[in-house]
Design an enzyme around this catalytic site. Structure first.
Site, PDB file in Angstrom:
ATOM      1  N   LEU A  18      56.600  43.427   9.869  1.00  0.00           N
ATOM      2  CA  LEU A  18      55.585  44.323  10.443  1.00  0.00           C
ATOM      3  C   LEU A  18      55.074  45.302   9.392  1.00  0.00           C
ATOM      4  O   LEU A  18      53.954  45.788   9.463  1.00  0.00           O
ATOM      5  CB  LEU A  18      56.188  45.124  11.605  1.00  0.00           C
ATOM      6  CG  LEU A  18      56.569  44.318  12.838  1.00  0.00           C
ATOM      7  CD1 LEU A  18      57.456  45.150  13.759  1.00  0.00           C
ATOM      8  CD2 LEU A  18      55.318  43.883  13.577  1.00  0.00           C
ATOM      9  N   GLY A  19      55.918  45.629   8.450  1.00  0.00           N
ATOM     10  CA  GLY A  19      55.504  46.568   7.420  1.00  0.00           C
ATOM     11  C   GLY A  19      56.659  46.843   6.478  1.00  0.00           C
ATOM     12  O   GLY A  19      57.803  46.471   6.737  1.00  0.00           O
ATOM     13  N   ARG A  20      56.299  47.470   5.376  1.00  0.00           N
ATOM     14  CA  ARG A  20      57.329  47.841   4.407  1.00  0.00           C
ATOM     15  C   ARG A  20      57.194  49.302   4.058  1.00  0.00           C
ATOM     16  O   ARG A  20      56.086  49.797   3.885  1.00  0.00           O
ATOM     17  CB  ARG A  20      57.166  47.035   3.105  1.00  0.00           C
ATOM     18  CG  ARG A  20      57.550  45.587   3.236  1.00  0.00           C
ATOM     19  CD  ARG A  20      57.283  44.846   1.933  1.00  0.00           C
ATOM     20  NE  ARG A  20      57.285  43.410   2.166  1.00  0.00           N
ATOM     21  CZ  ARG A  20      58.380  42.672   2.205  1.00  0.00           C
ATOM     22  NH1 ARG A  20      59.555  43.229   1.989  1.00  0.00           N
ATOM     23  NH2 ARG A  20      58.315  41.385   2.434  1.00  0.00           N
ATOM     24  N   GLY A  22      58.948  52.477   1.456  1.00  0.00           N
ATOM     25  CA  GLY A  22      59.467  52.534   0.099  1.00  0.00           C
ATOM     26  C   GLY A  22      60.866  51.943   0.011  1.00  0.00           C
ATOM     27  O   GLY A  22      61.226  51.294  -0.967  1.00  0.00           O
ATOM     28  N   SER A  24      62.498  50.317   2.794  1.00  0.00           N
ATOM     29  CA  SER A  24      62.838  49.577   4.011  1.00  0.00           C
ATOM     30  C   SER A  24      61.882  48.427   4.234  1.00  0.00           C
ATOM     31  O   SER A  24      60.799  48.381   3.653  1.00  0.00           O
ATOM     32  CB  SER A  24      62.741  50.524   5.216  1.00  0.00           C
ATOM     33  OG  SER A  24      61.402  50.930   5.378  1.00  0.00           O
ATOM     34  N   VAL A  25      62.327  47.519   5.071  1.00  0.00           N
ATOM     35  CA  VAL A  25      61.406  46.498   5.558  1.00  0.00           C
ATOM     36  C   VAL A  25      61.568  46.479   7.077  1.00  0.00           C
ATOM     37  O   VAL A  25      62.673  46.642   7.598  1.00  0.00           O
ATOM     38  CB  VAL A  25      61.664  45.127   4.889  1.00  0.00           C
ATOM     39  CG1 VAL A  25      63.079  44.660   5.095  1.00  0.00           C
ATOM     40  CG2 VAL A  25      60.689  44.071   5.391  1.00  0.00           C
ATOM     41  N   VAL A  26      60.452  46.343   7.781  1.00  0.00           N
ATOM     42  CA  VAL A  26      60.491  46.371   9.246  1.00  0.00           C
ATOM     43  C   VAL A  26      59.999  45.025   9.762  1.00  0.00           C
ATOM     44  O   VAL A  26      58.924  44.557   9.366  1.00  0.00           O
ATOM     45  CB  VAL A  26      59.617  47.513   9.801  1.00  0.00           C
ATOM     46  CG1 VAL A  26      59.710  47.564  11.319  1.00  0.00           C
ATOM     47  CG2 VAL A  26      60.032  48.855   9.215  1.00  0.00           C
ATOM     48  N   LYS A  53      64.260  47.792  11.681  1.00  0.00           N
ATOM     49  CA  LYS A  53      64.051  48.426  10.378  1.00  0.00           C
ATOM     50  C   LYS A  53      65.323  48.272   9.553  1.00  0.00           C
ATOM     51  O   LYS A  53      66.386  48.742   9.951  1.00  0.00           O
ATOM     52  CB  LYS A  53      63.708  49.911  10.585  1.00  0.00           C
ATOM     53  CG  LYS A  53      63.544  50.686   9.291  1.00  0.00           C
ATOM     54  CD  LYS A  53      62.952  52.060   9.559  1.00  0.00           C
ATOM     55  CE  LYS A  53      62.835  52.877   8.295  1.00  0.00           C
ATOM     56  NZ  LYS A  53      62.085  54.123   8.498  1.00  0.00           N
ATOM     57  N   ASP A 190      58.192  65.198   7.835  1.00  0.00           N
ATOM     58  CA  ASP A 190      57.374  64.224   7.101  1.00  0.00           C
ATOM     59  C   ASP A 190      56.269  63.709   8.025  1.00  0.00           C
ATOM     60  O   ASP A 190      55.970  62.526   8.046  1.00  0.00           O
ATOM     61  CB  ASP A 190      58.278  63.078   6.617  1.00  0.00           C
ATOM     62  CG  ASP A 190      57.588  62.173   5.617  1.00  0.00           C
ATOM     63  OD1 ASP A 190      56.640  62.640   4.946  1.00  0.00           O
ATOM     64  OD2 ASP A 190      57.994  60.994   5.504  1.00  0.00           O
TER      65      ASP A 190
END
Ligand code: ATP
Length: 410
Positions: A18-20, A22, A24-26, A53, A190
């Site tokens: 689904l996304g990355r 810095g 992590s990878v999801v 995640k 954040d």
């Protein structure tokens, strides 16, 4: 079943990325053995399709997950056996090479756990269903609520009609999420548009605050300003290593609101150093040309959120009663077309930078070359040459995997 036997891949089918981030990878996940679930039980149904995640730890194999017994009573809402298994093994999932420090990883898990205990379920805060640790591979998998409705700015720029009333509805949702977090003594620290995802594609979808990697649950101790991230949303007190309070998030929300109504950030400078000075002085303005059609109520609100003195900023709870946020004094007219087109290009640049950043962080040699990258990636005012360099670099990384060189930045 004993905790040692719990494996992520026993309980979930893992599919698309689904996304990355810095570090992590999801990925998308689907709970196995979900056929027996009651169709009418929304709580269990929504925990079938999940986001997983995966964070890889820098340290060795030591566990960062408490045993199930020592966790809060609400933890483990993932059904089918509850919380994360301290020391459980799971099959390694391929991910990028960057690893997150133990401190940050532990922090993210602690904060998510506090959310489970004191906030969830809340319509505007992402839910954690489960945690798995892969001790052998030094990875941790967070099983999260799946948000398939896209990022905040992506959705705004796709809207046929974009008005102050629509922007106020977004602020209301973020403020509601923040109010719940702040009540539980959690400061996000954040908050930025890419950490606000819509739950689904429906027009009335809730907006969810996520990514608690830098959040704090305790009294502020260490001012972690994102080392590589943009400082656009960072408050003066965070920059000057002052006291971080819930009002710090209110500043970030002020920046988000400024961008939503103009298409560009409030603090623009040639260098990060200059930008820092502007943030510390609260040096921003409403350029007549871009802001003339925006209601004075919205501008007053932004001024109060971007007050250098945190005490002068409204709290999240107070914001919910603000006439503009309630929609009463927000304009219903379509926003100027330039606002949306500026927002579009702001968003595109940010995505390009984020993509380059994720691949740079996953590059094995990035650590040797951080200084130049930091100055490039931390600025919103990239020159055409710099943008071109990023594009070239990004293409190379896509083509060569981790073997791309960073020479074009030198
Ligand atoms: P960084 O720490 O570098 O800022 P990050 O922590 O913001 O990265 P992640 O939280 O790892 O990034 O998320 C990376 C991407 O994965 C997000 O930008 C988003 O697109 C996607 N993503 C994260 N969580 C979810 C979720 N629950 N549902 C759907 N997509 C998600």
């Amino acid at each position: 079943m004993g905790q040692e036997e719990r494996k992520l891949t026993d309980e979930y089918e893992i599919s698309d990325v689904l996304g990355r981030g810095g570090f992590s990878v999801v990925r998308k996940g689907k709970r196995k053995s979900s056929d027996h679930l009651d169709d009418h039980d929304d709580e269990s149904r929504k925990q079938v399709q999940v986001a997983i995640k995966t964070l890889r730890r820098m340290g060795g194999g030591k566990t960062v997950i408490q045993s199930r017994e020592s966790r809060g009573s609400k933890q483990g809402g993932g059904g089918g056996g509850g919380g994360g298994g301290g020391g459980s093994m799971v099959r390694p999932l391929p991910m990028s090479g960057a690893a997150v420090s133990d401190a940050l990883l532990t922090n993210e898990i602690l904060v998510m756990r506090r959310i489970v205990e004191s906030v969830s379920p809340h319509e505007n805060v992402i839910e954690l269903y489960d945690v798995f640790e892969d001790a052998r591979n030094g990875a941790v998998h967070l099983v999260l609520e799946l948000c398939s409705g896209g990022e905040l700015f992506d959705r705004i720029v796709r809207r046929d009609k974009y008005t102050e009333v629509g922007a106020a509805a977004v602020v209301r949702q973020i403020a509601a999420g923040l109010a719940a977090l702040h009540r539980a003594d959690i400061v996000h620290r954040d908050l930025k548009p890419e950490n606000c995802l819509f739950l689904n594609e429906r027009p009335d979808s809730p907006l969810k605050i996520m990514d608690f990697g830098l959040s704090s649950v305790e009294e502020f101790t260490d001012p972690v300003v994102g080392l590589f991230g943009s400082i656009d949303y960072v408050s003066p007190e965070a920059l000057s290593r002052g006291n971080i309070t819930p009002k710090t998030d209110m500043w970030s929300l002020g920046v988000i609101l400024y961008i939503m109504l103009s298409g560009y950030p409030p603090f623009i400078a040639q260098s990060n150093r200059q930008k820092q000075q502007m943030i510390l002085a609260g040096d921003f303005s409403f350029y007549e040309k871009t802001w003339k059609n925006i209601s004075s109520s919205a501008k007053q609100l932004i001024k109060s959120l971007l007050a250098v003195d945190p005490q002068r900023r409204p709290s999240a709870q107070e914001l919910l009663d603000h006439p503009w946020v309630r929609g009463d004094s927000a304009k219903e007219d379509q926003m100027d077309a330039e606002v949306v087109s500026r927002l579009q290009s702001f968003n595109a640049r940010r995505k390009l930078r984020a993509a380059a950043m994720a691949s740079v962080l996953s590059s094995s040699i990035f650590l040797k070359r951080t200084k130049k990258l930091k100055s490039l990636l931390g600025s919103h005012d990239l020159s055409q040459d710099e943008l071109e360099n990023l594009r070239i670099h990004f293409k190379k990384i896509c083509a060569n995997g981790d073997n791309a060189t960073l020479s074009e930045f030198e």
